[in-house]
Design an enzyme around this catalytic site. Sequence first.
Site, PDB file in Angstrom:
ATOM      1  CE1 TYR A  94      -4.310   1.233  -0.014  1.00 26.41           C
ATOM      2  CE2 TYR A  94      -3.444   2.806   1.570  1.00 26.41           C
ATOM      3  CZ  TYR A  94      -4.438   2.406   0.702  1.00 26.41           C
ATOM      4  OH  TYR A  94      -5.560   3.182   0.524  1.00 26.41           O
ATOM      5  N   GLY A  95       1.774   1.301  -1.009  1.00 29.43           N
ATOM      6  CA  GLY A  95       2.565   2.523  -1.215  1.00 29.43           C
ATOM      7  C   GLY A  95       1.784   3.425  -2.155  1.00 29.43           C
ATOM      8  CD  GLN A 101      -2.299   0.052  -9.691  1.00 28.39           C
ATOM      9  OE1 GLN A 101      -2.749  -1.081  -9.795  1.00 28.39           O
ATOM     10  NE2 GLN A 101      -1.081   0.357 -10.103  1.00 28.39           N
ATOM     11  N   GLY A 102      -5.875   0.908  -5.463  1.00 21.68           N
ATOM     12  CA  GLY A 102      -6.829   0.258  -4.549  1.00 21.68           C
ATOM     13  C   GLY A 102      -8.085   1.078  -4.341  1.00 21.68           C
ATOM     14  CB  SER A 122       1.584  -0.013   4.116  1.00 27.15           C
ATOM     15  OG  SER A 122       2.682   0.426   3.398  1.00 27.15           O
ATOM     16  CB  ALA A 158       9.300  -5.366  -0.757  1.00 28.67           C
ATOM     17  CG  HIS A 180       8.351  -1.770 -12.768  1.00 29.74           C
ATOM     18  ND1 HIS A 180       8.618  -1.514 -14.099  1.00 29.74           N
ATOM     19  CD2 HIS A 180       9.392  -1.216 -12.089  1.00 29.74           C
ATOM     20  CE1 HIS A 180       9.749  -0.829 -14.199  1.00 29.74           C
ATOM     21  NE2 HIS A 180      10.236  -0.637 -12.998  1.00 29.74           N
ATOM     22  CB  SER A 326      13.275  36.058 -29.261  1.00 30.09           C
ATOM     23  OG  SER A 326      14.488  35.371 -28.983  1.00 30.09           O
TER      24      SER A 326
HETATM   25  N1  LIG Z   1       5.437   4.929  -7.671  1.00 32.32           N
HETATM   26  C1  LIG Z   1       5.286   5.048  -8.987  1.00 32.32           C
HETATM   27  O1  LIG Z   1       5.293   6.155  -9.510  1.00 32.32           O
HETATM   28  C2  LIG Z   1       5.057   3.815  -9.837  1.00 32.32           C
HETATM   29  C3  LIG Z   1       4.547   3.995 -11.122  1.00 32.32           C
HETATM   30  C4  LIG Z   1       4.266   2.866 -11.886  1.00 32.32           C
HETATM   31  C5  LIG Z   1       4.552   1.621 -11.389  1.00 32.32           C
HETATM   32  N2  LIG Z   1       5.109   1.465 -10.139  1.00 32.32           N
HETATM   33  C6  LIG Z   1       5.371   0.113  -9.646  1.00 32.32           C
HETATM   34  O2  LIG Z   1       4.359  -0.213  -8.713  1.00 32.32           O
HETATM   35  C7  LIG Z   1       4.876  -1.114  -7.707  1.00 32.32           C
HETATM   36  C8  LIG Z   1       4.652  -0.502  -6.332  1.00 32.32           C
HETATM   37  O3  LIG Z   1       5.363   0.713  -6.267  1.00 32.32           O
HETATM   38  P1  LIG Z   1       5.030   1.843  -5.181  1.00 32.32           P
HETATM   39  O4  LIG Z   1       5.872   3.028  -5.531  1.00 32.32           O
HETATM   40  O5  LIG Z   1       3.583   1.980  -5.027  1.00 32.32           O
HETATM   41  O6  LIG Z   1       5.495   1.114  -3.874  1.00 32.32           O
HETATM   42  P2  LIG Z   1       6.665   1.447  -2.873  1.00 32.32           P
HETATM   43  O7  LIG Z   1       6.336   2.742  -2.234  1.00 32.32           O
HETATM   44  O8  LIG Z   1       7.968   1.283  -3.535  1.00 32.32           O
HETATM   45  O9  LIG Z   1       6.405   0.193  -1.887  1.00 32.32           O
HETATM   46  C9  LIG Z   1       5.722   0.343  -0.768  1.00 32.32           C
HETATM   47  C10 LIG Z   1       5.119  -0.930  -0.217  1.00 32.32           C
HETATM   48  O10 LIG Z   1       6.076  -1.987  -0.100  1.00 32.32           O
HETATM   49  C11 LIG Z   1       5.986  -2.483   1.255  1.00 32.32           C
HETATM   50  N3  LIG Z   1       7.265  -3.086   1.664  1.00 32.32           N
HETATM   51  C12 LIG Z   1       8.510  -2.551   1.526  1.00 32.32           C
HETATM   52  N4  LIG Z   1       9.429  -3.436   1.990  1.00 32.32           N
HETATM   53  C13 LIG Z   1       8.741  -4.532   2.424  1.00 32.32           C
HETATM   54  C14 LIG Z   1       9.100  -5.780   2.966  1.00 32.32           C
HETATM   55  N5  LIG Z   1      10.378  -6.101   3.144  1.00 32.32           N
HETATM   56  N6  LIG Z   1       8.119  -6.666   3.280  1.00 32.32           N
HETATM   57  C15 LIG Z   1       6.804  -6.353   3.079  1.00 32.32           C
HETATM   58  N7  LIG Z   1       6.402  -5.195   2.552  1.00 32.32           N
HETATM   59  C16 LIG Z   1       7.350  -4.294   2.217  1.00 32.32           C
HETATM   60  C17 LIG Z   1       5.629  -1.267   2.084  1.00 32.32           C
HETATM   61  O11 LIG Z   1       5.053  -1.674   3.300  1.00 32.32           O
HETATM   62  P3  LIG Z   1       5.484  -1.014   4.710  1.00 32.32           P
HETATM   63  O12 LIG Z   1       4.799   0.325   4.775  1.00 32.32           O
HETATM   64  O13 LIG Z   1       4.978  -1.986   5.678  1.00 32.32           O
HETATM   65  O14 LIG Z   1       6.980  -0.852   4.673  1.00 32.32           O
HETATM   66  C18 LIG Z   1       4.625  -0.598   1.145  1.00 32.32           C
HETATM   67  O15 LIG Z   1       3.330  -1.131   1.327  1.00 32.32           O
HETATM   68  C19 LIG Z   1       6.349  -1.307  -8.049  1.00 32.32           C
HETATM   69  O16 LIG Z   1       6.481  -2.447  -8.857  1.00 32.32           O
HETATM   70  C20 LIG Z   1       6.674  -0.055  -8.872  1.00 32.32           C
HETATM   71  O17 LIG Z   1       7.769  -0.222  -9.747  1.00 32.32           O
HETATM   72  C21 LIG Z   1       5.340   2.538  -9.353  1.00 32.32           C
END
Ligand SMILES: NC(=O)c1ccc[n+]([C@@H]2O[C@H](COP(=O)([O-])OP(=O)(O)OC[C@H]3O[C@@H](n4cnc5c(N)ncnc54)[C@H](OP(=O)(O)O)[C@@H]3O)[C@@H](O)[C@H]2O)c1
Length: 408
Positions: A94-95, A101-102, A122, A158, A180, A326
């Site tokens: 839930y980043g 999306q959720g 998260s 992760a 991704h 210009s």
């Molecule tokens: N951000 C963008 O702009 C974007 C755009 C397109 C696609 N994407 C893709 O979307 C996906 C998610 O990206 P995001 O940016 O939303 O996420 P993120 O911020 O990179 O990841 C956050 C999530 O990962 C969890 N997490 C991190 N380390 C962990 C561990 N060791 N065990 C369990 N949970 C862990 C965090 O939970 P805690 O809070 O508990 O740490 C949090 O819920 C990735 O594949 C990324 O490449 C991202």
Amino acid sequence: MASLARSASQAVRAASRRAPHVLATVKPAQTASFSVLARASAVKAAQRSTPQGTRGVKTLDFAGTKEVVYERSDWPLAKLQDYFKNDTLALIGYGSQGHGQGLNARDNGLNVIVGVRKGGESWKQAIEDGWVPGETLFPIEEAIQKGTIIMNLLSDAAQSQTWPTIAPLITKGKTLYFSHGFSVVFKDDTHVVPPSDVDVILVAPKGSGRTVRTLFKEGRGINSSIAVWQDVSGKAKEKAIALGVAVGSGYLYETTFEKEVYSDLYGERGVLMGGIQGLFLAQYQVLRKNGHSPSEAFNETVEEATQSLYPLIGEKGMDYMFNACSTTARRGALDWAPIFEKANVPIFEQLYESVRNGTETRKSLEFNGRSTYREDLNKELEVINNQEIWRAGKVVRSLRPDYKPDSE
Ligand SMILES: NC(=O)c1ccc[n+]([C@@H]2O[C@H](COP(=O)([O-])OP(=O)(O)OC[C@H]3O[C@@H](n4cnc5c(N)ncnc54)[C@H](OP(=O)(O)O)[C@@H]3O)[C@@H](O)[C@H]2O)c1
């Protein structure tokens, strides 16, 4: 990523205006867990939207290359809800993306649950957004067991670290979803090898999760890429398109997992982030060496670019921006553009190869897999924050008419 988000938002604005989405009313069973804000926004968006957007154009000519584009208007809400009526979307992580999306899929009336580490940042954030522990919010393993569509939105590092625990829970008939191509394409480094009896699909929004949410609430939709890695059911592509719409996309562009991850890693290291920081800094430094003041160097490098010229490129293209300047500026820019292109092509070739051969992935996994990754990252960002160019920028920004003192 804020600037990325802004440019994505600008890029989709015109397209979204042409095909507004009609949000149907939310399923009564789900309204209880909605935050007041989310529900109000969804309703607002629905009211603003008009029942147009049924152009049904599938193939568009992109500068001589024909490409198929899927659109939200092919998936009215009733059809979307019917398509997923037997599914539980288990959103793992839930980043930024999990949040956007959720909430969008939930507002679209689908059955969504969230799986994150209990007690983590998260978990708290999910509760604030109206997900209810034991009802719609679970520890990761439990959510995967309950879900039919497993949306792996953990950070890329992760995804690799948790794969040994997660993999056995992704049983036959489930669908595995990514945003991704990173984990499966670079499987030699991530060790993420999906089971052979599940569909594996991708929906990658072209922008931050915050933009995914904002555009949806405004009744518009972000551009996303879709791809299929493994099609067991024969319906993987259709499912990817439907999920793309469900999470808030307006237009969906077909690609492959490989092309998505290569272009994404390349772009963010190039002109979207790394390249632009390098170019800004190089120009600023030479101005300063030649006796120009910090404000002059900043205004001529960053402020004019971001506040005046780049928005014009976003609006109507590079030729439009050149034409708005210009004749003196135009002549010089036309002469120097090929010189910069020639100097930079070898760097971009080196960058693409570094992405393709996995070097960038390995660096990212090593760095973002550290237990100290947040602190380590903050140290490096602090170095940028302390560069003279960005310190000067703070003062220049403070003089903008719309400046808000607490926004820094
Ligand atoms: N951000 C963008 O702009 C974007 C755009 C397109 C696609 N994407 C893709 O979307 C996906 C998610 O990206 P995001 O940016 O939303 O996420 P993120 O911020 O990179 O990841 C956050 C999530 O990962 C969890 N997490 C991190 N380390 C962990 C561990 N060791 N065990 C369990 N949970 C862990 C965090 O939970 P805690 O809070 O508990 O740490 C949090 O819920 C990735 O594949 C990324 O490449 C991202």
